[in-house]
Design an enzyme around this catalytic site. Structure first.
Site, mmCIF file in Angstrom:
data_model
loop_
_atom_site.group_PDB
_atom_site.id
_atom_site.type_symbol
_atom_site.label_atom_id
_atom_site.label_comp_id
_atom_site.label_asym_id
_atom_site.label_seq_id
_atom_site.Cartn_x
_atom_site.Cartn_y
_atom_site.Cartn_z
ATOM 1 N N LEU A 80 -64.146 53.404 -50.622
ATOM 2 C CA LEU A 80 -64.250 52.099 -51.264
ATOM 3 C C LEU A 80 -65.411 51.315 -50.662
ATOM 4 C CD1 LEU A 80 -62.745 50.572 -53.513
ATOM 5 C CD2 LEU A 80 -61.697 49.210 -51.715
ATOM 6 N N ASP A 81 -66.524 51.323 -51.354
ATOM 7 C CA ASP A 81 -67.703 50.563 -50.934
ATOM 8 C C ASP A 81 -67.605 49.140 -51.479
ATOM 9 O OD1 ASP A 81 -70.597 50.193 -50.095
ATOM 10 O OD2 ASP A 81 -70.764 49.875 -52.270
ATOM 11 N N ASP A 110 -64.085 47.278 -39.032
ATOM 12 C CA ASP A 110 -63.680 46.296 -40.028
ATOM 13 C C ASP A 110 -62.189 46.423 -40.306
ATOM 14 O OD1 ASP A 110 -66.293 45.400 -40.353
ATOM 15 O OD2 ASP A 110 -66.713 46.883 -41.918
ATOM 16 N N ASP A 132 -67.170 57.684 -48.763
ATOM 17 C CA ASP A 132 -66.786 56.284 -48.537
ATOM 18 C C ASP A 132 -65.879 55.928 -49.711
ATOM 19 O OD1 ASP A 132 -66.478 53.589 -48.225
ATOM 20 O OD2 ASP A 132 -68.614 53.099 -48.217
ATOM 21 N N ASP A 165 -58.546 49.685 -49.586
ATOM 22 C CA ASP A 165 -59.228 50.709 -48.789
ATOM 23 C C ASP A 165 -58.296 51.886 -48.542
ATOM 24 O OD1 ASP A 165 -61.852 49.593 -48.185
ATOM 25 O OD2 ASP A 165 -60.815 48.112 -46.955
ATOM 26 N N GLU A 217 -64.945 57.294 -44.312
ATOM 27 C CA GLU A 217 -65.198 56.084 -43.524
ATOM 28 C C GLU A 217 -63.900 55.549 -42.935
ATOM 29 O OE1 GLU A 217 -67.571 51.841 -43.847
ATOM 30 O OE2 GLU A 217 -66.560 52.618 -45.624
ATOM 31 N N GLU A 218 -62.797 55.843 -43.577
ATOM 32 C CA GLU A 218 -61.522 55.303 -43.138
ATOM 33 C C GLU A 218 -60.833 56.171 -42.087
ATOM 34 O OE1 GLU A 218 -61.140 52.366 -44.185
ATOM 35 O OE2 GLU A 218 -62.665 52.499 -45.748
ATOM 36 N N GLU A 269 -73.179 57.350 -46.910
ATOM 37 C CA GLU A 269 -73.796 56.243 -47.649
ATOM 38 C C GLU A 269 -75.287 56.509 -47.863
ATOM 39 O OE1 GLU A 269 -71.090 52.358 -46.622
ATOM 40 O OE2 GLU A 269 -72.323 53.127 -44.978
#
Length: 351
Positions: free
Chosen positions: A115-116, A66, A113, A72, A94-95, A279
């Site tokens: 920023l969900d 993404d 994570d 983010d 996640e980043e 998550e």
């Protein structure tokens, strides 16, 4: 939902936890830093476009492919900086494509994570942060190995929700607690103690736009929900979908119900979209500590051994009997709730 709620500040609560269990000292130190970073994020998010184009796309992509938003990257930087101040050996985000070593020799690792729900930034819909705290794996040859442990070994987990209120949900010491940020005093205050997910609930959350891609088991279950009082469940259900995992989970903690993000037949979605380590696992611990359940349709989420740090997993969690019901449909797509002992025993299905 709660028992004997006391207005205790997060730091005092964490001190009480460490007084009872010294093995959670490092985890509590990390939670304190995560809470501080979450408070900073809440203030920034509340400014919205007054702060700048936080929802604007960048030239970078995350591990999911993404396009990353400005927020983010800001969130990732803030939480990594916060975890550097805690006794955290390694962080997975996640980043980030690979684990980041922070403090060698520290006793815990964190999967996060930052920023969900970032697709909701400009829409002013609740977004959040999800985290999982694990003990280091003795003898691990390289940083990744620490995260390839089943979710049941988590020392703590939780999530922050940046919405009308800023809330911090914390699963630790076998219980789930909810703290709300009080801007008047600059601290998270516990507002719900020992949360228990309601069993008698009539809400489910799923992205129905993917209906044509689902397995028959999921289609049949949702079809029976849609039939409402005229169907085999004998009662009407409401569907919710916010596209923000933290917001969906928070609602389930308060009102009960079910969340489903199954695998489907789209390319790359056989195992759903959510990541197991940062998550599904933390949400599963939050749910189970609150008397709920979490599964991938076949297995308890917390028993799954991650194959990699960014591996995906289907996720179904919420009220125990609803999670169990979906599992029955997975085991047999032609399962009939009208013949199930569960329904005869509960009686509540007939409203």
């Amino acid at each position: 939902m709660t028992s004997s709620t006391q207005a205790v500040e997060l730091q005092s609560f964490l001190s009480q936890i460490t007084d009872r269990d010294k093995g959670l000292t490092a985890a509590c130190a990390a939670i304190a830093e995560i809470g501080a970073a979450a408070a900073e994020m809440a203030e920034l998010i509340a400014l919205g476009r007054l702060y700048g184009s936080i929802g604007a796309a960048t030239d970078h992509k995350n591990t999911d492919g993404d396009v990353q938003k400005q927020l983010d990257l800001i969130a990732d930087e803030k939480f990594i900086a916060a975890l550097r101040r805690a006794p955290v050996a390694v962080v997975v985000s996640e980043e980030l494509n690979e684990p980041l070593v922070l403090n060698e020799g520290a006793p815990i690792v964190v999967a996060i994570d930052p920023l969900d729900g970032s697709s909701n930034i400009d829409a002013n819909v609740s977004i959040g942060t999800i985290f999982s705290i694990l003990p280091v794996l003795p003898g691990a040859g390289e940083p990744t190995a620490h995260f390839l442990q089943p979710g049941r070994v988590q020392l703590a987990a939780g999530f922050a929700v940046y919405g009308p209120q800023t809330s911090l949900v914390l699963a630790i010491a076998g219980k789930t607690q909810i703290f709300t940020f009080d801007r008047r005093v600059g601290a998270f205050i516990r507002t719900s103690a020992d949360v228990q997910i309601k069993e008698d609930a009539t809400e489910y959350a799923i992205n129905a736009s993917n209906y044509r891609h689902w397995d028959p088991s999921v289609k049949i279950f949702i079809d029976d929900c849609v039939k409402g009082a005229d169907g085999p469940f004998g009662r009407n259900y409401n569907m919710r979908w916010i596209a923000s995992l933290v917001a969906e989970a928070y609602r389930i903690l308060l009102r009960g119900g079910l969340f489903l993000y199954p695998g489907d037949h789209r390319e790359g979605y056989a195992d759903g979209r959510l990541r197991l380590c940062y998550e599904a696992n933390p949400m599963a611990l939050v749910a189970e500590n609150a008397g709920g359940a979490a599964t991938d349709g076949h297995r308890r989420i917390l028993d799954i051994l991650p194959a990699s740090i960014h591996v995906r997993s289907p996720l179904i969690f919420g009220s125990v009997w609803l999670v169990d019901l979906v599992s029955r449909f997975y085991a047999d797509p032609h399962f009939s709730p009208e013949r199930a002992p569960l329904f005869a025993q509960r009686g509540l299905m007939r409203g």
